[in-house]
Design a protein around this motif. Structure first.
Motif, PDB file in Angstrom:
ATOM      1  N   ARG A   1     -10.105 -11.535  -0.546  1.00 60.40           N
ATOM      2  CA  ARG A   1     -10.426 -10.136  -0.222  1.00 60.40           C
ATOM      3  C   ARG A   1      -9.293  -9.244  -0.701  1.00 60.40           C
ATOM      4  N   PHE A   2      -9.654  -8.253  -1.514  1.00 54.35           N
ATOM      5  CA  PHE A   2      -8.658  -7.324  -2.030  1.00 54.35           C
ATOM      6  C   PHE A   2      -8.141  -6.418  -0.915  1.00 54.35           C
ATOM      7  N   PRO A   3      -6.834  -6.252  -0.804  1.00 51.75           N
ATOM      8  CA  PRO A   3      -6.294  -5.256   0.124  1.00 51.75           C
ATOM      9  C   PRO A   3      -6.911  -3.883  -0.162  1.00 51.75           C
ATOM     10  N   GLY A   4      -7.357  -3.217   0.881  1.00 50.49           N
ATOM     11  CA  GLY A   4      -7.994  -1.913   0.724  1.00 50.49           C
ATOM     12  C   GLY A   4      -9.313  -1.979  -0.001  1.00 50.49           C
ATOM     13  N   LEU A   5      -9.794  -3.199  -0.305  1.00 48.71           N
ATOM     14  CA  LEU A   5     -10.997  -3.422  -1.116  1.00 48.71           C
ATOM     15  C   LEU A   5     -10.873  -2.771  -2.492  1.00 48.71           C
ATOM     16  N   VAL A   6      -9.639  -2.605  -2.975  1.00 47.36           N
ATOM     17  CA  VAL A   6      -9.377  -1.889  -4.228  1.00 47.36           C
ATOM     18  C   VAL A   6      -9.097  -2.883  -5.356  1.00 47.36           C
ATOM     19  N   SER A   7      -9.795  -2.698  -6.472  1.00 47.69           N
ATOM     20  CA  SER A   7      -9.605  -3.562  -7.633  1.00 47.69           C
ATOM     21  C   SER A   7     -10.129  -2.826  -8.863  1.00 47.69           C
ATOM     22  N   ASP A   8      -9.958  -3.448 -10.017  1.00 43.41           N
ATOM     23  CA  ASP A   8     -10.634  -2.987 -11.223  1.00 43.41           C
ATOM     24  C   ASP A   8     -11.202  -4.216 -11.917  1.00 43.41           C
ATOM     25  N   GLN A   9     -11.889  -4.019 -13.024  1.00 43.09           N
ATOM     26  CA  GLN A   9     -12.568  -5.132 -13.675  1.00 43.09           C
ATOM     27  C   GLN A   9     -11.585  -6.218 -14.093  1.00 43.09           C
ATOM     28  N   GLN A  10     -10.442  -5.825 -14.624  1.00 49.59           N
ATOM     29  CA  GLN A  10      -9.452  -6.803 -15.055  1.00 49.59           C
ATOM     30  C   GLN A  10      -8.950  -7.638 -13.880  1.00 49.59           C
ATOM     31  N   LEU A  11      -8.739  -6.983 -12.741  1.00 48.62           N
ATOM     32  CA  LEU A  11      -8.242  -7.684 -11.568  1.00 48.62           C
ATOM     33  C   LEU A  11      -9.294  -8.650 -11.015  1.00 48.62           C
TER      34      LEU A  11
ATOM     35  N   VAL B   1       0.855  -1.186   0.000  1.00 45.69           N
ATOM     36  CA  VAL B   1       0.000   0.000   0.000  1.00 45.69           C
ATOM     37  C   VAL B   1       0.889   1.235   0.000  1.00 45.69           C
ATOM     38  N   SER B   2       0.454   2.242  -0.727  1.00 45.96           N
ATOM     39  CA  SER B   2       1.176   3.513  -0.789  1.00 45.96           C
ATOM     40  C   SER B   2       0.298   4.615  -0.230  1.00 45.96           C
ATOM     41  N   ALA B   3       0.883   5.477   0.590  1.00 44.76           N
ATOM     42  CA  ALA B   3       0.133   6.607   1.146  1.00 44.76           C
ATOM     43  C   ALA B   3      -0.058   7.718   0.120  1.00 44.76           C
ATOM     44  N   LYS B   4       0.684   7.662  -0.973  1.00 50.75           N
ATOM     45  CA  LYS B   4       0.660   8.745  -1.959  1.00 50.75           C
ATOM     46  C   LYS B   4       0.001   8.361  -3.283  1.00 50.75           C
ATOM     47  N   ALA B   5       0.090   7.112  -3.682  1.00 47.47           N
ATOM     48  CA  ALA B   5      -0.413   6.706  -4.989  1.00 47.47           C
ATOM     49  C   ALA B   5      -1.934   6.753  -5.038  1.00 47.47           C
ATOM     50  N   PRO B   6      -2.525   7.131  -6.161  1.00 48.43           N
ATOM     51  CA  PRO B   6      -3.982   7.099  -6.306  1.00 48.43           C
ATOM     52  C   PRO B   6      -4.472   5.657  -6.278  1.00 48.43           C
ATOM     53  N   LEU B   7      -5.759   5.476  -5.981  1.00 47.22           N
ATOM     54  CA  LEU B   7      -6.296   4.130  -5.851  1.00 47.22           C
ATOM     55  C   LEU B   7      -6.073   3.288  -7.106  1.00 47.22           C
ATOM     56  N   LYS B   8      -6.161   3.892  -8.272  1.00 52.31           N
ATOM     57  CA  LYS B   8      -6.041   3.132  -9.508  1.00 52.31           C
ATOM     58  C   LYS B   8      -4.632   2.605  -9.740  1.00 52.31           C
ATOM     59  N   GLU B   9      -3.660   3.033  -8.898  1.00 57.15           N
ATOM     60  CA  GLU B   9      -2.301   2.519  -8.972  1.00 57.15           C
ATOM     61  C   GLU B   9      -1.815   2.035  -7.608  1.00 57.15           C
ATOM     62  N   ASN B  10      -2.765   1.671  -6.769  1.00 57.78           N
ATOM     63  CA  ASN B  10      -2.432   1.324  -5.390  1.00 57.78           C
ATOM     64  C   ASN B  10      -2.817  -0.124  -5.089  1.00 57.78           C
ATOM     65  N   PHE B  11      -2.327  -0.614  -3.939  1.00 62.17           N
ATOM     66  CA  PHE B  11      -2.604  -1.978  -3.498  1.00 62.17           C
ATOM     67  C   PHE B  11      -2.235  -2.954  -4.626  1.00 62.17           C
ATOM     68  N   LEU B  12      -3.126  -3.872  -4.993  1.00 52.11           N
ATOM     69  CA  LEU B  12      -2.797  -4.844  -6.036  1.00 52.11           C
ATOM     70  C   LEU B  12      -2.818  -4.245  -7.437  1.00 52.11           C
ATOM     71  N   LEU B  13      -3.248  -2.984  -7.559  1.00 49.26           N
ATOM     72  CA  LEU B  13      -3.199  -2.294  -8.848  1.00 49.26           C
ATOM     73  C   LEU B  13      -1.859  -1.595  -9.062  1.00 49.26           C
ATOM     74  N   GLU B  14      -0.943  -1.741  -8.100  1.00 48.64           N
ATOM     75  CA  GLU B  14       0.393  -1.167  -8.259  1.00 48.64           C
ATOM     76  C   GLU B  14       1.075  -1.796  -9.466  1.00 48.64           C
TER      77      GLU B  14
ATOM     78  N   MET C   1       0.484 -11.243  -9.697  1.00 47.75           N
ATOM     79  CA  MET C   1      -0.705 -11.823  -9.091  1.00 47.75           C
ATOM     80  C   MET C   1      -0.565 -13.311  -8.824  1.00 47.75           C
ATOM     81  N   ASN C   2       0.185 -14.009  -9.658  1.00 48.42           N
ATOM     82  CA  ASN C   2       0.417 -15.425  -9.374  1.00 48.42           C
ATOM     83  C   ASN C   2       1.082 -15.597  -8.009  1.00 48.42           C
ATOM     84  N   TYR C   3       2.073 -14.774  -7.741  1.00 46.73           N
ATOM     85  CA  TYR C   3       2.758 -14.850  -6.448  1.00 46.73           C
ATOM     86  C   TYR C   3       1.818 -14.456  -5.310  1.00 46.73           C
ATOM     87  N   GLU C   4       1.105 -13.355  -5.489  1.00 46.96           N
ATOM     88  CA  GLU C   4       0.244 -12.844  -4.418  1.00 46.96           C
ATOM     89  C   GLU C   4      -0.819 -13.858  -4.017  1.00 46.96           C
ATOM     90  N   VAL C   5      -1.359 -14.581  -4.992  1.00 43.50           N
ATOM     91  CA  VAL C   5      -2.428 -15.546  -4.713  1.00 43.50           C
ATOM     92  C   VAL C   5      -1.856 -16.898  -4.282  1.00 43.50           C
TER      93      VAL C   5
END
Length: 331
Positions: A244-254, A203-216, A221-225
């Motif tokens: 459960r997505f960290p920060g509940l943050v995801s997009d459709q592709q994720l 998690v980044s305190a500065k990055a916008p949600l669309k580039e944060n958590f697993l969207l970084e 993703m293979n490793y994370e899962v």
């Protein structure tokens, strides 16, 4: 190999697995060649969906899910007749089961940047499904959550169902807390559904949600899962079909990446620390990693206000697997 021998071997391994869990150990270490391996398996009079395969001491094991109940199990591959299929064909073959309906339901809720996936259970339930996130933290486990639900429900629910979203780094850094939770489960005080919460939970305190958590950018993703699932199994935990997505943050592709692993994203309609109030059938979110005392305090307060209803079995905690299963079975 005679079928009777295979059944005896499978029962022996199941007994060994039970004994190892009772001792807080994993019967499946060392693990090698852990991978996504999908198909439909027939065994013990049921159809199962195969999600993973791994090897232990030259034997192949499978991680399977019962598509009717959402319950997972680890068992010898030789105990089943497996038809390897890609996951889409598995879903097509078992399209009328609650599991495949729930995967499709999660995908329909994939557009939101935050809190996509399954957010609520059955509204007819007079109670909630409790989920507690265990993100990486320097603080110890907030044990009040568990002691309070055990005390609050001891006369009406035992063991008490709870779903824990666990990250790989939390398991790595909190061995005594993890062992304490496993002891509560072994003592039949709580019944835990273990949810994959990614390994690193960056998690980044500065990055916008669309580039944060697993969207970084650059997230593997293979490793994370898969690394989280391996860590669960090595620590004697049974991975569920939930993520459960960290920060509940995801997009459709994720979202589709996660359902492609055979996992269903779980959100919430009642994140207590954010002031969201639970209603009948809510999937409630609190953090049990010591980083969110406000949410824990709100939950303990909620238990206090429901004490009379709990005593009369008019307000209960529900198993997340059963909640999702019944919801999508009814639909």
């Amino acid at each position: 190999m005679p079928k009777l021998y295979l059944k005896i071997l499978s029962l022996f391994l199941m007994l060994m697995a039970f004994c190892c869990r009772a001792l807080g150990q994993s019967p499946y270490t060392p693990i090698s060649n852990y991978r996504v391996y999908t198909g439909v398996a027939k065994g013990f009079g049921l159809n199962w969906v195969v999600l993973r395969s791994f090897e232990n001491r030259s034997r192949q094991f499978l991680l399977l899910v019962n598509p009717q109940t959402m319950e997972t199990r680890i068992d010898l591959a030789t105990s089943y007749t497996v038809t390897p299929l890609d996951l889409e064909k598995c879903r097509s073959a078992l399209k009328n089961t609650p599991y495949t309906k729930a995967l499709a339901g999660a995908e329909k809720q994939s557009a939101a940047l935050q809190d996509a996936g399954i957010e609520t259970g059955l509204p007819k339930e007079t109670g909630i499904s409790l989920t507690a996130d265990l993100c990486p933290s320097h603080r110890p486990l907030d044990r009040r959550i568990f002691t309070d639900i055990i005390n609050g429900f001891k006369k009406v629910e035992r063991p008490v169902p709870v779903a824990l979203s666990v990250s790989g780094l939390w398991m790595l850094k909190h061995k005594p807390d993890l062992q304490w939770l496993k002891q509560l489960e072994q003592q039949h005080e709580i019944d835990i559904t273990w949810i994959n919460h990614s390994y690193n939970h960056r998690v980044s305190a500065k990055a916008p949600l669309k580039e944060n958590f697993l969207l970084e950018p650059g997230t593997d993703m293979n490793y994370e899962v898969l690394q989280t699932e391996q860590a669960m199994i090595i620590n004697g935990l049974l991975p569920s079909v939930f993520f459960r997505f960290p920060g509940l943050v995801s997009d459709q592709q994720l979202i589709y990446r996660i359902t492609g692993f055979g996992l269903m994203p779980i959100g919430t309609d009642a994140w207590l620390a954010k002031g969201q109030q639970p209603h009948a059938g809510s999937i409630v979110l609190i953090h049990g990693n010591g980083n969110e005392p406000t949410g824990v305090a709100d939950f303990i307060k909620l238990l206090g206000t429901k004490a009379s209803a709990i005593a009369q079995k008019q307000w209960l905690l529900y198993d997340l697997r059963q909640t999702v299963d019944e919801d999508f079975e009814s639909n």
